[in-house]
Structure formats: C-alpha cells, structure tokens
Design a protein around this motif. Structure first.
Motif, PDB file in Angstrom:
ATOM      1  N   PHE A 254       0.864  -1.184   0.000  1.00  0.00           N
ATOM      2  CA  PHE A 254       0.000   0.000   0.000  1.00  0.00           C
ATOM      3  C   PHE A 254       0.903   1.238   0.000  1.00  0.00           C
ATOM      4  CE2 PHE A 254      -2.879  -3.233   1.683  1.00  0.00           C
ATOM      5  CZ  PHE A 254      -4.021  -2.990   0.937  1.00  0.00           C
ATOM      6  N   LYS A 255       1.446   1.542  -1.156  1.00  0.00           N
ATOM      7  CA  LYS A 255       2.452   2.592  -1.258  1.00  0.00           C
ATOM      8  C   LYS A 255       1.865   3.979  -1.494  1.00  0.00           C
ATOM      9  CE  LYS A 255       5.823  -0.684  -3.120  1.00  0.00           C
ATOM     10  NZ  LYS A 255       6.738  -1.010  -4.250  1.00  0.00           N
ATOM     11  N   THR A 256       0.595   4.039  -1.826  1.00  0.00           N
ATOM     12  CA  THR A 256      -0.006   5.340  -2.161  1.00  0.00           C
ATOM     13  C   THR A 256      -0.713   5.990  -0.977  1.00  0.00           C
ATOM     14  OG1 THR A 256      -2.071   4.304  -2.882  1.00  0.00           O
ATOM     15  CG2 THR A 256      -0.341   4.617  -4.540  1.00  0.00           C
ATOM     16  N   ILE A 257      -0.890   5.251   0.103  1.00  0.00           N
ATOM     17  CA  ILE A 257      -1.601   5.794   1.263  1.00  0.00           C
ATOM     18  C   ILE A 257      -0.697   6.760   2.020  1.00  0.00           C
ATOM     19  CG2 ILE A 257      -2.709   5.257   3.465  1.00  0.00           C
ATOM     20  CD1 ILE A 257      -3.533   2.573   2.323  1.00  0.00           C
ATOM     21  N   LYS A 258      -1.182   7.963   2.248  1.00  0.00           N
ATOM     22  CA  LYS A 258      -0.426   8.950   3.023  1.00  0.00           C
ATOM     23  C   LYS A 258      -0.738   8.817   4.504  1.00  0.00           C
ATOM     24  CE  LYS A 258       0.168  12.339  -0.654  1.00  0.00           C
ATOM     25  NZ  LYS A 258       0.080  13.778  -1.038  1.00  0.00           N
ATOM     26  N   VAL A 259       0.178   9.308   5.307  1.00  0.00           N
ATOM     27  CA  VAL A 259       0.041   9.240   6.763  1.00  0.00           C
ATOM     28  C   VAL A 259      -0.338  10.614   7.304  1.00  0.00           C
ATOM     29  CG1 VAL A 259       1.285   8.879   8.930  1.00  0.00           C
ATOM     30  CG2 VAL A 259       1.631   7.307   7.005  1.00  0.00           C
ATOM     31  N   MET A 260      -1.301  10.653   8.195  1.00  0.00           N
ATOM     32  CA  MET A 260      -1.685  11.872   8.895  1.00  0.00           C
ATOM     33  C   MET A 260      -1.587  11.616  10.400  1.00  0.00           C
ATOM     34  SD  MET A 260      -5.355  13.912   8.964  1.00  0.00           S
ATOM     35  CE  MET A 260      -5.126  14.816   7.443  1.00  0.00           C
ATOM     36  N   VAL A 261      -0.946  12.523  11.114  1.00  0.00           N
ATOM     37  CA  VAL A 261      -0.802  12.376  12.570  1.00  0.00           C
ATOM     38  C   VAL A 261      -1.957  13.107  13.233  1.00  0.00           C
ATOM     39  CG1 VAL A 261       0.678  12.793  14.570  1.00  0.00           C
ATOM     40  CG2 VAL A 261       1.693  12.200  12.361  1.00  0.00           C
ATOM     41  N   THR A 262      -2.887  12.347  13.800  1.00  0.00           N
ATOM     42  CA  THR A 262      -4.106  12.939  14.360  1.00  0.00           C
ATOM     43  C   THR A 262      -3.971  13.281  15.840  1.00  0.00           C
ATOM     44  OG1 THR A 262      -4.897  10.645  14.362  1.00  0.00           O
ATOM     45  CG2 THR A 262      -5.822  12.136  12.733  1.00  0.00           C
ATOM     46  N   GLU A 263      -2.891  12.852  16.464  1.00  0.00           N
ATOM     47  CA  GLU A 263      -2.582  13.276  17.835  1.00  0.00           C
ATOM     48  C   GLU A 263      -1.086  13.176  18.057  1.00  0.00           C
ATOM     49  OE1 GLU A 263      -4.510  11.173  21.008  1.00  0.00           O
ATOM     50  OE2 GLU A 263      -6.535  11.554  20.264  1.00  0.00           O
ATOM     51  N   THR A 264      -0.509  14.204  18.641  1.00  0.00           N
ATOM     52  CA  THR A 264       0.845  14.158  19.174  1.00  0.00           C
ATOM     53  C   THR A 264       0.984  15.336  20.125  1.00  0.00           C
ATOM     54  OG1 THR A 264       3.204  13.898  18.650  1.00  0.00           O
ATOM     55  CG2 THR A 264       1.983  15.567  17.404  1.00  0.00           C
ATOM     56  N   GLY A 265       1.980  15.314  20.964  1.00  0.00           N
ATOM     57  CA  GLY A 265       2.158  16.401  21.925  1.00  0.00           C
ATOM     58  C   GLY A 265       3.043  15.964  23.071  1.00  0.00           C
ATOM     59  N   TRP A 266       3.015  16.756  24.131  1.00  0.00           N
ATOM     60  CA  TRP A 266       3.864  16.478  25.299  1.00  0.00           C
ATOM     61  C   TRP A 266       3.169  17.070  26.524  1.00  0.00           C
ATOM     62  CZ3 TRP A 266       8.621  13.983  24.465  1.00  0.00           C
ATOM     63  CH2 TRP A 266       9.396  13.772  25.607  1.00  0.00           C
TER      64      TRP A 266
END
Length: 500
Positions: A254-266
């Motif tokens: 699945f090389k065409t699927i992009k990644v989105m970060v829906t949560e990150t932080g500190w």
C-alpha cells in the motif's frame, strides 16, 4: 475561441499545481473531557485568536459545529466507538446521522474529515470488525449527499497497531490485526484517504528512558540514529515512528496511502515518576514539532512528503483517568490562559529553558551553512524554499550585491540558510533544510558579505518573492521550476492574444 481555451488551460494548470504543492499544516485537538471549560463559542474565538486553522473534535456536537460556522477553520469530526455497532449494521443509521448532525451545518462549518472509530485496537471489547462496515456506510451516506470528494473518511489508530517500529525500515503491522487492517487499507487506498495515526514520543521516552535520549524525543538531538538496513539518519523519534508506519504500509504493497498524525504532543505536568512532563519540555517539543512540520522537509524515507499534524490538546482535561500526565496535555487552562507560550506560525522565537540556544559549547555564536554532502538538486530546492516560503530576504545574493560573489549554489544557499536559522531562534531544527544545512561555530562572513547572528540588530526586509502571509493555512511551497514555467507559459499566451 482557441485563445480562450489556451488561457483557460494555463489557469487550470495553475490551480492543479497549487493543489499539488500544498504545504503541511498543524492543527489542534479539541477534547472536552473536563470541568469548567469555556463554551464552544469562546473556544472557537480562542482558536481564531491564535491563528489555528485546523481543529479535531471527537464527536459531532451540535454546539461545537455551530461555534465554528463561518470561521474558515477546517474541522475533523468523529464517530465514537460507542456508535460503531449501529453505524455498521444499518445504512439508515449513517444516513440519518449525516442528515441530522452534519448537513444542517455544512458548508458554513467547514468539515473535511470524518473519523469512524478511535484507536479501536486499544479499546475494550471486540469492535475492530465493525470499523470498515461503518466507514463504508458513512461514505455511502456522503455519496448520496454528493460530498464524498469534499469529506474524507478514515479511522484513527495508536502506534500499537505496529508489532515493530525500530528500526523504521523493519516497521510491520501486528499480525493479530490483519483481519481488520487488510479491508481498512483497501478502503483507504481506493478512496484516497489517509492512514491516521496517534504518535507520542513522550510515552516511548517515559517507558524506556535508559534506551532513548530526551533530546531525541524532543527534536533536540545533535546525534543521529542510523537505520542499519537503509543507512537513513534520524535525528528525532517522531520521524522514525512515521517512517516505521510507511514501511509497514509498503510491506503490504500500500504505497499510495499517506500518513496523517491525528494526535501528538507532550504533557506539561506529571506524577513524581514522570520527570520529563514539564512545561519547558512540552514547549520545546511542540515548538520544534511545528517548525519541523511547516518546513515541509518530510521524513528521511519520505523526503518532501507533507505530514499533517494535530497537537493534543487545546485544553487540560481534568476528568481523564490515569497518571497525572493524562490530565495535563493542554496548551491552555480552562480559563483560556496559556500553559506555556507557543507560536503556531513556526516563525517567531520562543524562549525555552531546555531548548537549543544560539551559541555553541564554547559560548560563541553559531551559524548555519550548506552541507557539502547535499546534492545540487536538494540544495537548489532548499534555497528556493528559504528565499520563497521561508520569508528570507535574499537581496544580498542577487547580482551586484555584497554576497553574490562567489556565484555558486553552495555560497548562496549558505547565506539564505543562515538568515532563516537566525530569524527562527538558531535552533537545531531551524538548520535542518531536509539535511542540507549544518551548524558551525566559525563566522562565514567574508569581505562585505556579513552573515547575520543571533544578536544582530539587522532588520529583516520583506522579500518580494516571498509569500506575505505566515499563517499555516496560506503557506504554499512551489517546486523550483514552477515560477519559470508559469511565467513563461503565461507570457506566451498573452503575447499570442495581443498579436491577434
């Protein structure tokens, strides 16, 4: 007629290129699991005040949808895990939800994503099997309303969906989730939806501090972690975790699927054993994260690939169970005062006690110059960005100006890199340029070409080639060839029209 067609073609092509060159954005998660939070109208005003253009909420609360109407802020809304059963069983449930909860407020409220389920592999009860059927029903409801191209459907996941994440090239999905992941990935690929992941370097550091350095987790590392399989160099955990997911996707073709970060932080506060949960570390992580994202450098395995990110979270949420840190991820207190200062444009300088400063270990100033290990293509691309969207005044490297000679790419890039570096706090991340920049403690100035320093009082002039707005919502990064191509094509059309 032919002239009109050609002119229309050029303008259409421009729109396509603009869409394809969209810069990464940074948004904020708006959770409401807390007492004494401001009403949604006040929360929306706070978001606008800080120039935040993207917000994620975890349901489809009517008051929240109304509060963000006509603000231009893009909303990601959610279907909670508790609704997965009803949404997966009957199409009419998804249809009615869209009709009653979404359509009355759209498009005044700009909804762009619907998340169906959240971290289902971590939730109690076997709800994973319900996700894809529910997603399909939501998409069908959108199709009936003609909104399937304007609102994307996906689902969010924790990094626990991977069985291996280090080295990044060995990233692999947990085989126990295969029954659920295969149809999910097929759905995402078919509909052009992103794989949504929640990434928290804080937890990796907290639970394995003896193996992971704090600087590596905070984007502050001066050393590099090498992936032995690819030779790629990683200076922060965030990139390594994203690339692990990309490699896991590629392993399943699945090389065409992009990644989105829906949560990150500190977190800014924790229990006695959570010593890294401090306001300074939270400010450092999120400041460096924003700069890293809007620089559009991508990750080592996906250089230049946009990665959209949502910071968790808007407010501290005192109702959350667990350790003290769970209740202290907010950027703001319920009274709307800041927990710590944060510049969402990624352009301003923010004083961070534990962050990098503008001096080297011997107490002298530091500068940023072009690396001699960078290819000319990458160096030219980084220079174009610095003098364009980076808002650097590159007048000094124009013909007849003091830094034009020597007339070579490395010299011009070094001047531009250093100007951006000094304007943006002289932090390590401000000298990254996708690996094209390196920091030095010797002044590169020569003859009448003076390189800026952190203490310089030099006024930063507006670059006429730069995009004037610094807001995350309007930053557009153009390829190096774009301006020449467009101007030449557009002028040729105008000449043909005038000739006739």
């Amino acid at each position: 007629m032919g002239r009109v067609f050609r002119l229309g073609f050029v303008l259409s092509l421009l729109l396509v290129l603009l869409d394809g060159c969209r810069a990464s954005f940074v948004g904020v998660c708006y959770g409401r699991n807390a007492d004494d939070l401001p009403v949604p109208d006040k929360a929306a005003e706070l978001v606008k005040l800080h120039n935040i253009k993207y917000v994620r909420i975890y349901d489809s609360n009517v008051q929240v949808l109304k509060a963000f109407a006509n603000t231009g802020i893009e909303l990601m809304i959610g279907v909670p895990n508790s609704d997965l059963l009803s949404f997966s069983q009957f199409q009419s449930n998804a249809d009615n939800w869209l009709k009653n909860n979404i359509l009355p407020y759209y498009p005044a409220t700009k909804i762009t994503y619907i998340t169906v389920g959240a971290e289902v592999t971590e939730s109690p009860g076997n709800v994973s099997a319900l996700v894809v059927p529910a997603m399909k029903n939501v998409l069908t409801a959108l199709r009936k309303a003609g909104l399937q191209k304007k609102i994307k459907v996906s689902s969010t996941h924790s990094l626990g969906v991977l069985s291996r994440s280090f080295p990044p090239s060995a990233g692999a999905f947990n085989s126990s989730h295969a029954f659920f992941l295969k149809p999910l990935l097929e759905f995402l690929a078919e509909n052009g939806s992103p794989f949504m992941i929640n990434i928290y370097p804080y937890y990796a550091y907290r639970d394995s501090a003896s193996n992971i350095s704090l600087d590596y987790a905070l984007f502050e590392s001066s050393s590099e972690v090498i992936d032995p399989n690819t030779g790629l160099l990683y200076t922060n955990m965030f990139d390594a975790q994203i690339d692990a997911l990309y490699y896991a996707l590629m392993a399943l073709n699945f090389k065409t699927i992009k990644v989105m970060v829906t949560e990150t932080g500190w977190p800014s506060k924790g229990s006695p054993k959570e010593t890294a949960a401090t306001p300074d570390n939270a400010q450092t992580y999120n400041t460096n994260l924003i700069r890293h994202v809007i620089n559009n450098t991508g990750t080592p395995a996906k250089t230049g690939e946009e990665v959209d990110v949502y910071i968790f979270s808007l407010f501290n949420e005192n109702r959350k169970p667990g350790l003290e840190s769970e209740r202290n991820w907010g950027l703001f207190y319920p009274d709307q005062t800041s927990v710590y200062n944060l510049d969402f444009t990624g352009r301003g300088t923010v004083d961070v006690a534990t962050g990098s400063n503008s001096t080297s270990s011997n107490g002298t100033n530091t500068w940023c110059i072009a690396s001699n290990k960078t290819s000319e293509i990458d160096l030219q691309s980084a220079l174009d960005w610095a003098c364009g969207s980076g808002n650097v005044d590159c007048t000094a490297i124009q013909p007849s100006q003091p830094c034009y000679e020597p007339d070579n790419l490395a010299s011009h890039a070094s001047y531009a890199f250093n100007s951006y570096y000094q304007q943006n706090g002289a932090s390590e991340i401000a000298c990254s340029f996708g690996g094209a920049g390196i920091r030095v403690d010797r002044d590169p100035s020569y003859d009448s070409c003076l390189y800026m320093t952190a203490g310089s009082n030099k006024t930063i002039a507006s670059n006429t080639t730069a995009i004037s707005s610094k807001s995350l919502s309007t930053r557009i990064i153009f390829p190096a060839w774009f301006s020449t191509f467009f101007v030449a094509t557009f002028v040729s059309v105008l000449l043909e029209v005038n000739h006739v």
